[in-house]
Structure formats: C-alpha cells, structure tokens
Design an enzyme around this catalytic site. Sequence first.
Site, PDB file in Angstrom:
ATOM      1  N   SER A  56       4.248   1.264   8.011  1.00 14.09           N
ATOM      2  CA  SER A  56       3.912   2.588   7.456  1.00 14.09           C
ATOM      3  C   SER A  56       3.166   3.410   8.494  1.00 14.09           C
ATOM      4  O   SER A  56       3.177   4.639   8.456  1.00 14.09           O
ATOM      5  CB  SER A  56       3.050   2.427   6.202  1.00 14.09           C
ATOM      6  N   ARG A  57       2.498   2.750   9.431  1.00 13.11           N
ATOM      7  CA  ARG A  57       1.697   3.470  10.431  1.00 13.11           C
ATOM      8  C   ARG A  57       2.544   3.998  11.585  1.00 13.11           C
ATOM      9  O   ARG A  57       2.042   4.783  12.383  1.00 13.11           O
ATOM     10  CB  ARG A  57       0.579   2.572  10.967  1.00 13.11           C
ATOM     11  N   LYS A  94       5.215 -10.031   9.313  1.00 10.93           N
ATOM     12  CA  LYS A  94       4.676  -8.997  10.195  1.00 10.93           C
ATOM     13  C   LYS A  94       3.141  -9.096  10.239  1.00 10.93           C
ATOM     14  O   LYS A  94       2.520  -8.906  11.261  1.00 10.93           O
ATOM     15  CB  LYS A  94       5.137  -7.634   9.675  1.00 10.93           C
ATOM     16  N   HIS A 133       9.322  -3.452   3.297  1.00 12.50           N
ATOM     17  CA  HIS A 133       8.925  -3.674   1.903  1.00 12.50           C
ATOM     18  C   HIS A 133      10.152  -4.008   1.052  1.00 12.50           C
ATOM     19  O   HIS A 133      10.105  -4.902   0.206  1.00 12.50           O
ATOM     20  CB  HIS A 133       8.253  -2.419   1.330  1.00 12.50           C
ATOM     21  N   MET A 167       0.841  -1.204   0.000  1.00 18.15           N
ATOM     22  CA  MET A 167       0.000   0.000   0.000  1.00 18.15           C
ATOM     23  C   MET A 167       0.875   1.253   0.000  1.00 18.15           C
ATOM     24  O   MET A 167       0.391   2.350   0.298  1.00 18.15           O
ATOM     25  CB  MET A 167      -0.929  -0.001   1.209  1.00 18.15           C
ATOM     26  N   GLY A 168       2.147   1.107  -0.334  1.00 18.47           N
ATOM     27  CA  GLY A 168       3.023   2.272  -0.412  1.00 18.47           C
ATOM     28  C   GLY A 168       3.541   2.712   0.941  1.00 18.47           C
ATOM     29  O   GLY A 168       3.483   1.960   1.915  1.00 18.47           O
ATOM     30  N   GLY A 207       5.051 -10.220   4.017  1.00 22.27           N
ATOM     31  CA  GLY A 207       5.796 -10.145   5.268  1.00 22.27           C
ATOM     32  C   GLY A 207       5.074 -10.864   6.396  1.00 22.27           C
ATOM     33  O   GLY A 207       3.859 -10.722   6.563  1.00 22.27           O
ATOM     34  N   GLN A 226      -2.521 -12.352   7.604  1.00 23.59           N
ATOM     35  CA  GLN A 226      -2.680 -12.107   6.168  1.00 23.59           C
ATOM     36  C   GLN A 226      -1.993 -13.224   5.377  1.00 23.59           C
ATOM     37  O   GLN A 226      -2.541 -13.744   4.396  1.00 23.59           O
ATOM     38  CB  GLN A 226      -2.069 -10.740   5.837  1.00 23.59           C
TER      39      GLN A 226
HETATM   40  P1  AMP Z   1       1.550  -2.915   3.463  1.00 22.62           P
HETATM   41  O1  AMP Z   1       2.081  -1.866   2.554  1.00 22.62           O
HETATM   42  O2  AMP Z   1       1.522  -2.515   4.897  1.00 22.62           O
HETATM   43  O3  AMP Z   1       0.272  -3.521   2.960  1.00 22.62           O
HETATM   44  O4  AMP Z   1       2.614  -4.097   3.423  1.00 22.62           O
HETATM   45  C1  AMP Z   1       3.001  -4.680   2.195  1.00 22.62           C
HETATM   46  C2  AMP Z   1       3.780  -5.932   2.477  1.00 22.62           C
HETATM   47  O5  AMP Z   1       4.946  -5.613   3.238  1.00 22.62           O
HETATM   48  C3  AMP Z   1       2.987  -6.962   3.296  1.00 22.62           C
HETATM   49  O6  AMP Z   1       3.266  -8.255   2.808  1.00 22.62           O
HETATM   50  C4  AMP Z   1       3.536  -6.755   4.674  1.00 22.62           C
HETATM   51  O7  AMP Z   1       3.424  -7.905   5.493  1.00 22.62           O
HETATM   52  C5  AMP Z   1       4.992  -6.448   4.382  1.00 22.62           C
HETATM   53  N1  AMP Z   1       5.600  -5.752   5.520  1.00 22.62           N
HETATM   54  C6  AMP Z   1       5.122  -4.667   6.174  1.00 22.62           C
HETATM   55  N2  AMP Z   1       5.925  -4.349   7.209  1.00 22.62           N
HETATM   56  C7  AMP Z   1       6.927  -5.265   7.210  1.00 22.62           C
HETATM   57  C8  AMP Z   1       8.076  -5.482   8.038  1.00 22.62           C
HETATM   58  N3  AMP Z   1       8.344  -4.707   9.076  1.00 22.62           N
HETATM   59  N4  AMP Z   1       8.877  -6.527   7.748  1.00 22.62           N
HETATM   60  C9  AMP Z   1       8.610  -7.346   6.696  1.00 22.62           C
HETATM   61  N5  AMP Z   1       7.552  -7.180   5.864  1.00 22.62           N
HETATM   62  C10 AMP Z   1       6.719  -6.169   6.123  1.00 22.62           C
END
Ligand code: AMP
Length: 292
Positions: free
Chosen positions: A182-183, A145, A33, A26-27, A143, A149
């Site tokens: 991102s949050r 994390k 990422h 989601m950027g 991830g 999901q």
């Molecule tokens: P998001 O942009 O938050 O939807 O995350 C996109 C992808 O990045 C998802 O597969 C997340 O699980 C992964 N991701 C987000 N934060 C982390 C992190 N700290 N370490 C590894 N992967 C991450």
Amino acid sequence: MQILRTAADLRIALRGAESVGFVPTMGALHEGHCSLVKQAKAESKIVVLSIFVNPTQFGPNEDLAKYPRPFERDCSCAEAAGVDFLFAPEVDDIYPPNFSTSVSVKGVSESLCGSTRPGHFDGVATVVARLFGLVQPTHAYFGLKDVQQCMVLQRMVTDLALPVELKFCPTVRESDGLALSSRNQYLSSKERERAPLLYKALQMVAEAVVRGERDVASLEQLGITKIAEDSAFRLQYFEIRSLPDLRKISAIADRSESFYSGSFNAEYVAVCAVAAYLGETRLIDNILLASQ
Ligand code: AMP
C-alpha cells in the site's frame, strides 16, 4: 458482500459459522491482499476481511495520518476477490475507553523491524489478538511479505493456545520484482523505477545460497553492496536470520531447524530481510532461503 461497522454486527453476522477464514488488513487493497482472500476462499466457507488502520502499530513520526484510506475502492476490490463480510470498525470499537491490555511477544519481535520501529509488534500482536477474539476465525491468512509479522503472530498463537490456524502466503510482486505494498503509492515515478533494486539484491543472495555459499556475513555483504549501487537508498537493515525464531546465525544451516509453511513445497531454514528508505518511503522485502 456485507459491510459490518461494529463488533456487535459482526457477531450477529457470524453466529453459527463453522469455518471462517480471516484476512486482517489496513486497507488500500491490492493484489497481495487479494491473493490472501483467494487462498482463504479455497479453504473456508466464509471469508472475513477486516480493514483497520491500527494506530498502536504506528510510531509517533510514522505515516498514520497520511496512510491511504480509499474505502469505496477497497469495497469493490474485496467484493471482486470473494470476501463475504468486510469488517471495518472504528477505533473505539477495537480500543474501547477502558482497554488496558497489550500483547508483547518477546524475542522474535525484537530484531529487524522491531529494533527500528519500537512498539510496532506490540501494536500488531494486540490488534490481531483482539480481532481474533471478535472474528473467532478457524484460519487466518497473512503475507510473507511481512515475514517477521508472520513469525511474531505464530509465536503468539502457539504461546496463548489460540484456536486458529495461521496460513502464510507468498509475496505478490510487480513484473519488475517490487513487492506490492500500500505504501508503494508514496513513491515518485523516479523512485518507483529504482525500487526493484531491493528484490534484485535479495535474489542475488538466494542465488549465491543455491550455488553453495553458506557464510552469512559474505551473503549479507553481497546484498548490501548491491543496494549501495544506488545512493538514493538509505538502508536500515539487510540481514539473514533463522526461521522461525529470527535468531542471528553465522551460516545457512542444513535443516536442523526448518520452517515449513503449508503454502510451499520446500522447507526454508532462513530468511534474508531488508528495510530501506527510498526518499520518504520505507520499503521492506525478504526472500526465504533453503539450504538444499
Ligand atoms: P497490510 O494491509 O499492509 O497490513 O497487509 C495486510 C496483509 O496483506 C498482511 O498479512 C500482509 O503481509 C499482506 N500483504 C501485504 N502485501 C503483500 C504482498 N505483496 N503479497 C502478499 N501479501 C501481502
């Protein structure tokens, strides 16, 4: 790196591609990422990263409108990480006017974040299924994390026999243990100092398991008590669940059903997952548990 704004441009760009590694995001890109991109780069000829803030996975009172969208910065990050194609569609391209399908994965999506964010995983599964249809990746990277999901999407891919292999990558953390997200930028400086407590509580649980504690209620209580040390946290859940089904368990089992991810040398039987509000910011984290 080429930036693609429409599904039509994406199809043209990927025509004939044999091995495509896909990183949906989601950027507001960060090192978490980038770690997915790096793993994709090592395993696939072409790496596609998507940036799409998916409205259907946000609840009515969640942060869709204020979700960070630093597009120029994301482009530089993606390019530096080695992305070949950055796919950044508009909402209409992902959900055209007559779009009527929802992918709902039962069971594994219903606990943890599924119970505190109703409809969230339907939104996630639906957008990922559509993105898989558009990108047609051979491998897709997620991830750990967001462990639930990962489990929901693995169930979807298995149940629908989608021709893509999912790869789950370890959580990237700040030096004080806070999982990158991102949050995190929503946190005030005071909150940011407090935030690593969540991972400390998870580590305490993992260490107790290593010492031989197997009783889930005691382990959960250990973590809940730790987080209660700071009243700034409003805990949503702190739970140990089986892998990969995220079922309730009463004891950490001895590998009767284990979860194996290609990224790891160990086998994990359970996960300890936490969600808590710190001020207005909802944080999630987890730690995988092995029984030996
Ligand atoms: P998001 O942009 O938050 O939807 O995350 C996109 C992808 O990045 C998802 O597969 C997340 O699980 C992964 N991701 C987000 N934060 C982390 C992190 N700290 N370490 C590894 N992967 C991450």
